[in-house]
Scaffold this active site. Structure first.
Site, PDB file in Angstrom:
ATOM      1  N   HIS A  55       0.509  -0.952  -0.215  1.00 16.86           N
ATOM      2  CA  HIS A  55       0.405   0.146   0.210  1.00 16.86           C
ATOM      3  C   HIS A  55       1.077   1.043  -0.377  1.00 16.86           C
ATOM      4  CE1 HIS A  55      -3.532   2.347   0.851  1.00 16.86           C
ATOM      5  NE2 HIS A  55      -2.809   3.049   1.833  1.00 16.86           N
ATOM      6  N   HIS A 104     -10.562   2.983  -0.719  1.00 11.64           N
ATOM      7  CA  HIS A 104     -10.600   2.693   0.474  1.00 11.64           C
ATOM      8  C   HIS A 104     -11.174   1.274   0.660  1.00 11.64           C
ATOM      9  CE1 HIS A 104      -9.868   3.732   4.921  1.00 11.64           C
ATOM     10  NE2 HIS A 104      -9.053   3.549   4.389  1.00 11.64           N
TER      11      HIS A 104
END
Ligand SMILES: Nc1ncnc2c1ncn2[C@@H]1O[C@H](COP(=O)(O)OP(=O)(O)O)[C@@H](O)[C@H]1O
Ligand SMILES: [Mg+2]
Lengths: 756, 81, 230, 81
Positions: A55, A104
């Site tokens: 990430h 998200h």
């Protein structure tokens, strides 16, 4: 509790460390030891593990994303490019705009409301950290099968979370997407985009310059929520029985974020800040190492000064905490008091946690003991880079061969069947009215929203005096990308580009959110490489640089990945928002004109999906020169005010475009299927590079000249009528007619029935 | 008829913005010495008949799935009169 | 002399800039007021704007009510100062007991943003003189807790005294008792309104410009009442 | 340190849409025989020192003015350990 200090690490080289549990591979762990010439302390290990996660480090995508830089078109509008928190483009008159989209996804499956809410919060902080005032948000969303029992939970939570956070921040929601497909069942996609505006002189960057300057942490207190949240979550695949471990999720506090926006803009405008950085994934680890490595290269942090919500947190946890609504600023010593005064005014807590120095190291102390001593670049920028193997998946040939030809998928062949199909398509969850979603979002706040849903792009007035504004659209038909990821990404870009041009704005820059399955699957990696290449090639060709974006991998359940979903956002500029082109016709007698050419292109179409649950064949062809020419007509037509209304043709084809225009207008149209053409193909093919425009009789000759000069094929297909009825004639020699109230009833009732 | 009370509260490590806002307001209204405020939800269910073990089991499982999200919240179930 | 209309900003106020823009377009001078100040800065009227003061935590408007500026405002309002509370501002006025009743969670439980038709039912309050009774207007509505409730006696009283200033037409968007969208106090100087007139003052950004008349109304009333000279 | 629990509930005559929504969902999840559901708020205050009569009085008055709105809500105050 004993603290693992640097000196202790030096003297205990054989201590076993849980690097694997933190997501580090053995060779990555070894690399840390090589960098430090010793084993890392537990705090250092925490920092490296979050910063080197997929990430934060983009370790699997980096080698491909470089194309966006290498192939970036020379474009003078670009003021800040890829690599900063968000790119910045010049829109004229001294104004600059920054925009970015972020995902998200995983947190939004585990806790839909908070996952989506904190997604909005995170992207907004990226925008404020550039020095811009956030002025709008958008939310491209993907959900599973609408009739699956779990979809309701996710849809309701996500939509309420986006609204709950964005509304409370006072940011108008001006667009987005809602798409349903079984491929997203266990992996919904929640992408959030934010647009910010600023004057050129207000641009700020994330760097810690000026030896002796103070590093101030301000905003919410640091707590134990979301420790390792994003990084662990975003780097792990859920197994088939749902989330294997249910990691802690962060709770958002939009009120605190609103104070943080006002406070941050006030300190920036008062000239109190040298460098600024938001705290997102990887929290303090990320902010300090990035600020340090972008500046003079040295920083010292007194970690025990961090204000805590929970006094029992260990230093490792503090370094990794992903508590929301925090920011970090670099401030010269003489301005610290003034900075603190602004924080007090906004009721925002702040504390000096560190100092910029010339050491070239990032050092962290905990109650006088040294727990971190690392080269900051090695944490922030020199993470591992993977050349993951990629290979065209074996199943693709069969899928591409499975074309939806007339002999294989039954098509409507009579006026009656066309009417039935029209109503079924109007009721398709992907095409039906999204009002149930968008009415949960405030689109009026700030008073500068010129266009919002269901228009082709959202449009915001930036300068109240001159009327200068920006338009933004996001798009992606992931079914196209599943059939051909290169072309699919280009088609997503083209649709978004066209949507911006349709409203009269000139496309200027691109952001993207690349949602894919596991990079450890060579087939997925191939899809990724193809999509990035397709998008980079198209952006170069069309002179619209990619200014930033986000990659979300591991969107898969077991072995099954989502459709590759490269969501593309295009931003355009318009000199005067009063000249925007709306989507609805208003004046009976105006001509309805089809721009572009329609081929028999139904592979990946909404019709094939909705009616036949079919996905196969090759996506529509794309000619970027034709796309540019179409945009030129739409933009010049708007500037010269000869287009009364316009709407792009995409999902659901011409039929859906006409339905949407009728619903918006509340008055009808009479359309004749052009002689010699097959009505079904004309209505539901999804050929690219087409739009419907509405032209007043007095402007017709000017418009025809404009199209001829740009080589854009135009066909007059009908006219606006006063009656509230959409009539299609010459449909297999008969007439099909549907009242707008019936269309309205059908279109509006779908989502409330499913999720209300 | 029985009354069942389900209290749902955010887990201690999870941020409670509402509780924090209340705490701030209490201070401004002159109630000092409040070291923490947490705001939770209370569901009061009126249930016909007796609450036997099976029913309680069922209520517990609903409290864990519908009334709370175990990722961020804890709950208690209590049978009153 | 132009009227000075104050707009209070609480932490979490969102439509304060919009209210100031509307005041300016109506021809008055917009004066920003800050929640922590104990002064109203000699303004001739006050708007409490929409938004989420203090995050709307606890209850909408509940915490804003205790802001320092509110002490001054309550006194001035009881003394006749024209006050308009829009959405969150309406909630603050109810929580402060300047207006009766309360605003509760929408009956459908969702936040709702839509272009809302209203029927004007009062043209004597300080903020409604430029409307005709029965006039239908369309202005944005956006709220999560906009359901007006009060006991039957209070509702009857509001009706019989002509203090319901506007009602929802067509769809009741939040479950408000008797379709009430806005009310006024007995003196007619304090008005609370759930929908947002400040978002309907420009052709370009609003569904209509119907909202402007609320702001021009207060200017007319200030002149009529001799509170400001022409 | 003492813990004070303030429960706030909508007055019985006020419509409780959240409670009603929960009641509907309970039915869909197979919990039958629930004749009513009300959803209220629970505030848990950690207060330093002893709760004497004066402090309790103060908390009561804050519960009546800040924590609840008497137009629509009732409250109870309870001192726990
Ligand atoms: N999640 C969402 N949030 C906000 N607006 C949305 C959302 N989903 C769809 N919309 C809006 O609804 C309209 C229709 O969406 P879509 O059919 O995807 O448009 P198009 O095909 O023109 O791109 C657009 O204005 C879009 O911005
Ligand atoms: Mg689209």
């Amino acid at each position: 509790m004993s603290i693992d200090t640097v000196s202790h690490a030096e003297t205990s080289p054989t201590t076993e460390q849980p690097f694997a549990a933190l997501g580090l591979k053995p060779d990555e762990y070894q690399r840390i030891k090589d960098i430090l010439n010793r084993r890392p302390t537990s705090s250092e290990l925490a920092m490296y593990s979050v910063m080197w996660s997929e990430h934060c480090s983009y370790k699997s995508s980096k080698v491909h994303l470089r194309q966006f830089g290498v192939k970036a078109p020379k474009n003078d509008a670009m003021l800040v490019g890829i690599g900063e928190n968000a790119g910045v483009v010049d829109i004229g008159d001294g104004w600059a705009v920054t925009f970015k989209v972020e995902s998200h996804n995983h947190p939004s499956y585990v806790e839909p409301y908070q996952g989506a809410a904190t997604g909005v919060g995170g992207i907004v902080r990226d925008i404020i950290s550039m020095g811009a005032r956030p002025v709008a948000v958008m939310d491209p969303l993907r959900f599973g099968d609408p009739s699956h029992p779990d979809t309701r939970r996710v849809v309701n939570g996500v939509v309420a979370g986006i609204g709950g956070y964005g509304n409370c921040l006072g940011l108008p929601n001006i667009g987005g997407e809602v798409v349903f497909d079984p491929s997203y069942q266990g992996n919904p996609l929640v992408n959030a985009l934010c647009v910010g505006t600023m004057k050129h002189e207000d641009i700020h960057l994330a760097k810690a310059t000026g030896i002796g300057n103070a590093v101030i942490l301000y905003g919410a207190r640091t707590g134990g929520d979301g420790i390792g949240g994003v990084s662990v979550l975003a780097s792990e695949t859920f197994d088939a029985d749902g989330p294997a471990k249910r990691p802690s999720v962060q709770v958002g506090d939009p009120f605190m974020e609103k104070l943080l926006i006002e406070c941050t803009l006030e300190v920036l405008h008062a000239g109190l800040v040298e460098g600024i950085q938001d705290l997102g994934g990887a929290g303090i680890s990320c902010a300090t190492s990035e600020l340090a490595s972008n500046g003079e290269g040295g920083m010292h942090v007194w970690l025990d000064r961090v204000l805590l919500r929970d006094s029992s947190l260990s230093p490792e946890e503090i370094l990794m905490s992903e508590s929301q609504e925090r920011m970090c600023a670099v401030v010269t010593p003489d301005k610290v008091d003034a900075f603190m005064d602004v924080c007090t005014k906004w009721d925002v807590e702040a504390v000096v946690i560190g100092e910029v120095n010339a050491s070239g190291r990032l050092t962290v102390d905990w109650h006088g003991e040294r727990i971190v001593d690392v080269p900051p670049r090695s944490v922030a920028h020199d993470g591992p880079v993977y050349e993951r193997p990629f290979a065209r998946p074996a199943w693709l040939d069969a899928r591409q061969a499975d074309a939806p030809t007339a002999d294989r998928l039954a098509r409507p062949g009579s006026a009656d069947e066309v009417r039935t199909t029209l109503l079924r398509m109007t009721a398709a969850p992907n095409l039906a009215s999204k009002t149930w979603v968008t009415s949960q979002y405030d689109r009026y706040v700030m008073g500068n929203t010129v266009l919002a849903q269901p228009e082709d792009s959202g449009m915001i007035r930036v300068d109240e005096k001159t009327g200068r504004g920006v338009a933004v659209s996001t798009d992606c038909n992931a079914r196209f990308a599943a059939l051909d990821p290169y072309l699919g990404a280009q088609l997503a870009f083209a649709e978004s580009y066209r949507n911006v041009a349709t409203t009269g704005a000139t496309p200027l820059a691109v952001t993207n959110c690349l949602n894919f399955g596991s990079p450890e699957d060579p087939g997925v990696m191939w899809q990724f490489e193809r999509a990035v290449t397709g998008l980079a090639d198209a952006c170069l060709d069309m002179n619209t640089p990619v200014t930033g974006g986000n990659v979300s991998f591991y969107n898969q359940t077991g072995d099954i990945a989502i459709h590759p979903t490269p969501v593309v956002g295009v931003l355009g500029v318009i000199d005067n928002v009063a000249h925007r082109t709306p989507m609805a016709w208003t004046t009976p007698g105006d001509a309805i004109v089809l721009l572009g050419v329609t081929h028999d292109e139904l592979a990946g179409s909404e019709w094939a999906h909705e009616i036949h649950s079919h996905l196969g064949g090759l996506p529509p062809v794309l000619d970027l020169n034709a796309e540019r020419a179409l945009a030129q007509v739409l933009i010049e037509g708007s500037q010269r005010r000869i287009i009364a209304a316009a709407h792009d043709i995409a999902d659901g084809g011409l039929a859906q475009a006409l339905v949407e225009m009728s619903l918006r207008a509340r008055i009808g149209a009479h359309i004749a299927i052009p002689a010699g053409k097959d009505a079904f193909v004309q209505l539901w093919s999804e050929s690219a590079t087409r739009a419907v425009v509405v032209i007043a009789p007095a402007s017709m000759s000017d418009f025809a000249e404009l199209c001829a000069r740009n080589n854009v094929p135009m066909t007059v297909i009908g006219s606006v009528v006063a009656e509230p009825t959409l009539t299609l004639s010459d449909v297999y020699s008969q007439e099909v007619s549907v009242s707008i109230s019936e269309l309205f009833e059908v279109s509006e009732s779908v989502l409330p029935a499913l999720f209300g | 008829m029985a009354r069942v009370i389900v209290n749902v509260a955010l887990k201690p490590e999870i941020l409670d913005p509402e509780g924090r806002a209340v705490q701030g307001a209490l201070g401004r209204l002159g109630l000092t010495g409040v070291s923490d405020v947490r705001q939770g939800k209370q569901f009061v269910l009126d249930v016909d008949g007796e609450i036997d073990a099976a029913k309680l089991e069922q209520i517990n499982s609903i409290a864990a799935s519908l009334l709370s999200n175990p990722v961020i919240e804890d709950f208690t179930v209590q049978v009153a009169q | 002399m132009t009227a000075r209309v104050g707009v209070i900003t609480f932490p979490g106020s969102l439509d304060d800039k919009d209210a100031m823009r509307a005041v300016t377009i109506a021809g008055a001078q917009a004066v920003p007021l800050w929640h922590a100040d104990k002064t109203l800065n000699n303004v001739d009227a006050v708007v409490l704007p929409g938004g989420f003061s203090y995050g709307d935590y606890l209850r909408c408007g509940a915490i804003a009510r205790f802001a320092p500026v509110m002490e001054k405002l309550v006194d001035a309002a009881l003394g006749g100062l024209p006050v308009l509370g829009i959405c969150n501002g309406f909630q603050v006025l109810c929580e402060s007991h300047l207006l009766p009743g309360a605003l509760t969670r929408n009956d459908h439980l969702h936040f709702i943003c839509r272009d809302q038709t209203l029927r004007m039912e009062n043209n004597t309050s300080a903020w409604t003189t430029n409307f005709a009774i029965g006039q239908e207007i369309v202005i944005p509505l956006k709220n999560g807790e906009g359901g007006f409730v009060a006991d039957e006696r209070t509702l009857d009283e509001l009706e019989s005294e002509g203090r319901v200033i506007a009602r929802y037409v067509g769809l009741n968007p939040n479950g408000s008792r008797r379709d009430i969208a806005g009310i006024t106090n007995a003196a007619g100087n304090i008005v609370g309104l759930m929908p947002h007139p400040e978002h309907a003052v420009e052709e370009l950004t609003g569904p209509t410009t119907d909202g402007l008349a609320f702001f021009t109304s207060v200017l007319s009333s200030l002149v009529t009442n001799g509170r400001i000279a022409v």
